[in-house]
Write an enzyme that holds these catalytic residues in place. Structure first.
Site, PDB file in Angstrom:
ATOM      1  N   LYS A  80      38.954  31.926  36.117  1.00  0.00           N
ATOM      2  CA  LYS A  80      38.565  33.328  36.310  1.00  0.00           C
ATOM      3  C   LYS A  80      38.824  34.108  35.028  1.00  0.00           C
ATOM      4  O   LYS A  80      39.862  33.910  34.371  1.00  0.00           O
ATOM      5  CB  LYS A  80      39.384  33.914  37.472  1.00  0.00           C
ATOM      6  CG  LYS A  80      38.931  35.306  37.941  1.00  0.00           C
ATOM      7  CD  LYS A  80      39.778  35.778  39.131  1.00  0.00           C
ATOM      8  CE  LYS A  80      39.338  37.112  39.694  1.00  0.00           C
ATOM      9  NZ  LYS A  80      40.154  37.542  40.840  1.00  0.00           N
ATOM     10  N   SER A 155      37.351  39.218  44.718  1.00  0.00           N
ATOM     11  CA  SER A 155      36.842  39.409  43.380  1.00  0.00           C
ATOM     12  C   SER A 155      36.576  38.110  42.620  1.00  0.00           C
ATOM     13  O   SER A 155      35.831  38.115  41.652  1.00  0.00           O
ATOM     14  CB  SER A 155      37.835  40.243  42.571  1.00  0.00           C
ATOM     15  OG  SER A 155      39.050  39.542  42.385  1.00  0.00           O
ATOM     16  N   SER A 179      41.336  38.106  47.177  1.00  0.00           N
ATOM     17  CA  SER A 179      40.335  37.783  46.163  1.00  0.00           C
ATOM     18  C   SER A 179      40.107  36.296  45.929  1.00  0.00           C
ATOM     19  O   SER A 179      39.181  35.931  45.217  1.00  0.00           O
ATOM     20  CB  SER A 179      40.696  38.458  44.841  1.00  0.00           C
ATOM     21  OG  SER A 179      40.302  39.798  44.870  1.00  0.00           O
TER      22      SER A 179
END
Lengths: 506, 88, 479
Positions: A80, A155, A179
């Site tokens: 990420k 997210s 997330s």
């Protein structure tokens, strides 16, 4: 089912360590899949092809020299883009950090390398991890491989979608309010939020420091457990890192649920807005655990109803302070101004997107004089109540079961202008963040439209092993899930992903 | 709030965010209304104490690496527009 | 100077001192003064995204030493974030202790007998340094600014006094005594000129007898004890002037302008900041156990007041003169009093020991602190026995401070061959025997002939004889 993209991470590592497969080949296959499919999905913000090839060659060289490169030898991992990678742009999907090259690696990235893994790229996310759909990325949304017109969740949407589409067998995400788990559920993959403090936050760009935790995505519980085992452990660079040796999760896979006491959490399953299909799948999951030898009983934890509003005071408050440093002085974007304050304000106006601005404003308000006690202080007290309520529940149960998200993947744009509706998609995941406990989402069938449903297993602090054991049982019992429509050719059968991919041009 | 948060919001943004934030705050009011007497605030999920580091120097960054990221630099330092007013 | 007739001042001081650690408060960068800009920085003290702080144990220990030296209660504490934007602050918040500081409720006794309360002494991080470039220099009108983050994250302790101070002189005395304590406790080097000790003064005035406090102003930029005293005096006078001419004192932060000799308004409290303090989530609470606190208290040596008393006691004979008191204060402040004590206990006249220490040793205090006290005592004994003249003794001391060693050997190497008392007596006797006429006249009362004999003795001993010793021997022979 012969391509790298369908091979479990542990099988890749095993083959590479035995010299049956070369890490460089594994990486090339995944880079090719990314090149072919990701234009339509938008999972990656940066593909680190050259570094990945070099790293894979090092892994092969180690094997050739008779050394063991580690438990994840040659396994491609997507990271990420809020985890720092030395010399590789780390943007948090924000214009304000565009072009920033961190001078250091996050501890988890260093640990990945130590385990022999190969980072293939940086994945898309909601800007600064604030969101539940990956639509607030400044660089365009990521699409759900199961339906490119739908969001992958967020997210960590880029990481979840990359794993679902077979672009990497493993990925790292971060989970502040869901997330990791929410996009895992929406993309039909396994996602795990570890106990706060078991995985280092050093190098994770902070959103809400007391809630953020890094964790794994994988296509199987065993792979997720292996990635967790590789990244967990004390880090002296993180003051909130626990000193205890984290529970080993790998060995827990397959240990079963005989005699396990499972509580089905009413508030996180019957809650308003939980889709009927999702509710049904959770009930089936409970039955599956029961038939595998667990005792399952409903449990009500009324305090969890206030977790969401408490979270939406705590997280923005911490974020408003964590994001103050993006002021145009030392790195990242600068928009010039008459004086330094003017420069700061113009830079932040231009550099942050709407969702980030909303949360900064909300957090600034929650901390401001006169409101602190009613908002931030009160939310911290609610946090105590939630921890106490969980503690009582865990006196009667070893793990808890619930829906991961109220609904399956929603359409792009559906909730963008309604922050509260967007926030409600984290209603089932937020309580564990407030408590600091572990929780994971496991795919468990689909809804009527064929979209993946995730069920959530919750455990007390440092209860990862029992959580993984229960998740593995659910994985075995899960109804068949449809394959993603957009995915690496080897995952869906040659070429079938190609047509769908064109629908997802950003 | 925008001034405190140092963001030069446009009028249009102010108009848009105000009702959105109001609805979130209304939701948050549930929290404000709760009786939490007797519950101490939790800042950290786990009660760690006294996490300390020995006073041993570690290598600093190469100043060229540091300044390479700066939007503007001069004489080995970060350059910023004029500063009005002193630090509080 | 005190407040004008009919007025009294209420003064509290906030002193920031940099702690003498090797590394910064939250990272392993060096805590050093005067390095090239931005060379002692890392992801943590630059506030780079993703970096996290880890507390320096030595900084905590030094903060506790300060607390112990100021008779504070040392308690569990929590770090908060103080949020405000300023380019010298890499994270745009300062990590500081807010409502739960490590040290509270202490006091400081001043040499004049007064006691000033200590409200708190808490740990926080320092900011970087901005320099303004442009037409008029200071802030307004400056073209742009440059920032160096070497100082960012250096550990500080902020010591907040109670508003117990009433005059500029007392403010100065407080700051001087506090500095001596910070140095004596090993917590700080107390160098105001390098900014390692910074003083802000909160000043208000009221009519004598009034119980209400006046509106206070905070005066900043006090870079020496002298500026502190001048600024406080000026501020008292200014506030009294404002009120007497019918005005109202505004709550303000004011800047001391050393050249103009006045304070200038910077900002009124209407523009006060909302710092949005909240507990720093990246750090955990600090809770030193009783054993640690006890260890710190026990390891604390005697404080300056006790050490001054000890030196004064050596001198004997009641209240010392002002000059003597100053010498005592100097040797204690510079951490050289152990030399006086060592010499005195080896039999050296305490007055001689104090004078040499407060003058020659103090002139090179840094070097003097590393001198072996036994060697120092031996040197002063030689001087006292008149084996060395005062000039020679000072020259040997200089060598001793520069490189150490045995004072007798240094004296030999420098050609100051100590002339033993009996050989001096022989030389004097010989000179007297060679000049019978002059000796007769000297004995008859021509005192100035002492110089004549001394000159001959000096020539014969190539200057090694001690003048005083020659005079004494002449007096002895004359009977």
């Amino acid at each position: 089912m012969s391509g790298a993209a369908t091979t479990p991470a542990l099988a890749i590592a095993d083959a590479v360590r035995r010299r049956e497969r070369r890490a460089v080949e594994v990486v090339e296959e995944h880079l090719a899949a990314i090149a072919e499919v990701d234009g339509g999905l938008g999972c990656f913000l940066e593909v680190t092809a050259d570094q990945a090839r070099r790293r894979a060659a090092e892994v092969d060289a180690a094997v050739d020299a008779g050394r063991d490169p580690g438990p994840l030898a040659g396994v491609p991992v997507a990271v990420k883009d809020n985890l720092c990678t030395q010399g590789v742009p780390t943007t948090c999907a924000s214009r304000i950090l565009q072009g920033w090259h961190p001078p250091y690696d996050a501890t988890v990235v260093t640990r990945l390398a130590g385990a022999g893994a190969v980072v293939v790229g940086k994945t898309n996310l909601d800007e600064f991890a604030m969101g539940s759909s990956t639509e607030s990325s400044a660089f365009g949304p990521t699409r759900n491989p199961h339906d490119p017109e739908r969001v992958p969740g967020g997210s960590s949407g880029g990481s979840a979608a990359a794993v679902a589409a077979g672009l990497a067998p493993l990925a790292l995400g971060s989970d502040t309010g869901g997330s990791i788990r929410q996009p895992a559920a929406l993309c039909g993959v396994v996602g795990m939020k570890p106990t706060y403090g078991t995985v280092s936050r050093y190098g994770l760009v902070a959103f809400a420091s007391s809630l953020d935790q890094v964790g794994p995505f994988a296509r199987s519980v065993a792979d997720a457990a292996a990635l967790y085992d590789a990244i967990a452990g004390h880090d002296p660079c993180d003051s909130t890192s626990l000193h205890q040796v984290p529970p080993a999760c790998g060995p827990a896979v397959g240990s079963g649920v005989g005699g396990l006491r499972v509580g089905l959490v009413t508030e996180l399953t019957e809650a308003e807005g939980v889709q009927a299909d999702v509710r049904r799948r959770v009930a089936e999951a409970a039955e599956a655990l029961a038939s595998a030898g667990a005792t399952v009983d409903p449990v009500s934890i009324p305090e969890l109803r206030v977790a969401l509003p408490a979270y939406y005071l705590l997280a923005p408050a911490e974020a408003s302070s964590n994001l103050a440093r993006y002021d145009g002085v030392r790195y990242g974007l600068r928009v010039d101004g008459d004086d330094v304050a003017d420069m700061n304000a113009r830079t932040r106006e231009a550099g942050f997107g709407a969702e980030v601005k909303r949360r900064i404003l909300l957090g600034t308000y929650a901390l401001s004089a006169g409101y602190y006690d009613a908002y931030y202080g009160q939310a911290q007290r609610v946090r105590t109540l939630i921890i106490q309520a969980f503690r009582r529940a865990y006196e009667d149960f070893d793990v808890l079961l619930s829906a991961t998200t109220p609904s399956t993947a929603f359409r792009l744009g559906e909730k963008v202008d309604d922050p509260l509706a967007m926030y409600l998609s984290d209603v089932c995941t937020i309580p564990t963040n407030l408590a600091g406990h572990p929780a994971m989402s496991v795919p468990f069938g689909t809804d009527g439209a064929g979209l993946p449903v995730g069920v959530q297993v919750l455990a007390p602090a440092l209860g990862e092993a029992v959580m993984v054991a229960a998740a593995a049982v659910l994985e075995q019992a899960a109804p068949p899930t449809s394959l993603p429509t957009v995915a690496a050719p080897t995952l869906t059968g040659a070429g079938t992903g190609r047509g769908a991919a064109t629908g997802g041009a950003r | 709030m925008a001034r405190l948060a140092r963001i030069a919001l446009t009028e249009d943004e102010l108009d848009r965010y105000a009702p959105q934030l109001a609805s979130v705050l209304e939701h948050a009011a549930q929290v404000a209304a709760l009786d939490t007497a007797g519950a101490a605030p939790t800042a950290h999920p786990f009660p760690l104490r006294n996490v300390l580091r020995p006073d041993e120097p570690r290598p600093s960054l190469d100043p060229q690496v540091v300044l390479a990221e700066a939007p503007a630099a001069e004489e080995g330092r970060f350059r910023v527009p004029r500063i009005l007013g002193e630090a509080p | 100077m005190s407040a004008p007739d009919g007025w009294e001042a209420v003064i509290g001081l906030e002193v920031h001192c940099e702690l003498r650690t090797r590394t910064k408060l939250f990272c392993g960068c060096r805590n050093a003064f005067g390095s090239e800009p931005n060379t002692n920085v890392c992801p943590v003290c630059l506030g780079l995204p993703g970096s996290l702080p880890v507390l320096n144990e030595a900084a905590v220990e030094l903060a506790m030493r300060i607390g112990a030296a100021l008779h504070c209660e040392i308690r569990p504490s929590v770090f908060h974030r103080k949020n405000y934007f300023y380019p010298d602050m890499p994270k745009d918040y300062q990590v500081s202790q807010y409502d739960e500081p490590i040290n509270v409720d202490g006091y400081l006794d001043l040499p004049d007998g007064s006691r000033v309360g200590i409200v708190r002494a808490h740990i926080e991080e320092d900011t970087g340094k901005t320099s303004h470039v442009g037409e008029t220099g200071r802030i307004h009108g400056a073209g742009h600014a440059l920032v160096d983050y070497n100082r960012a994250g250096v550990p500080l302790v902020e010591i907040v006094s109670a508003p117990d101070i009433t005059t500029a002189a007392q403010a100065r005395l407080y700051a001087a005594e506090l500095r001596a304590i910070l140095v004596a406790s090993g917590a700080s080097d107390g160098r105001m000129e390098e900014g390692s000790m910074r003083v802000d003064a909160n000043v208000s005035v009221r009519r004598v007898g009034d119980v209400r406090l006046g509106t206070r102003c905070e005066v900043k930029n006090l870079n020496s004890l002298r500026s502190l005293a001048r600024a406080v005096d000026h501020e008292i006078e200014r506030q009294v002037g404002v009120i007497e001419s019918g005005g109202v004192v505004e709550q303000q932060t004011r800047h001391w302008d050393e050249d103009q000799g006045c304070t200038v308004a910077l900002r009124s409290k209407e523009e006060a900041f909302d710092y949005r303090y909240f507990p720093e989530p990246d750090l955990v609470p600090l809770d030193p156990d009783a054993a640690w606190i006890e260890r710190v208290r026990a390891s604390l040596g005697p404080m300056p007041a006790d050490r001054r008393a000890a030196v004064t006691a050596l001198l004997g004979g009641g209240e010392p003169s002002d000059a003597r008191s100053d010498q005592v204060a100097t040797v204690v402040e510079l951490g050289l009093d152990h030399l006086v004590t060592a010499a005195a206990s080896a039999g050296v006249d305490p007055a001689l020991a104090l004078a040499r220490t407060a003058n020659e040793a103090a002139a090179a205090a840094e070097a003097a602190r590393s001198v072996d006290p036994a060697a120092y005592a031996a040197l002063l004994q030689m001087e006292q026995r008149q084996e060395l003249s005062a000039t020679q003794a000072k020259a040997v001391l200089a060598e001793l401070m520069a490189g150490g060693g045995d004072p007798a050997q240094i004296a030999g190497r420098m050609g100051f061959e100590a002339l033993a008392a009996d050989s001096l007596a022989e030389v004097v006797a010989a000179v007297v025997a060679e000049h019978p006429d002059e000796w007769e006249r000297f004995c008859g009362g021509e005192a100035k002939l002492a110089g004549f004999f001394t000159g001959h003795v000096m020539r014969r001993t190539q200057g090694k004889a001690n003048g005083k010793a020659v005079a004494a021997e002449l007096a002895r022979l004359r009977g």
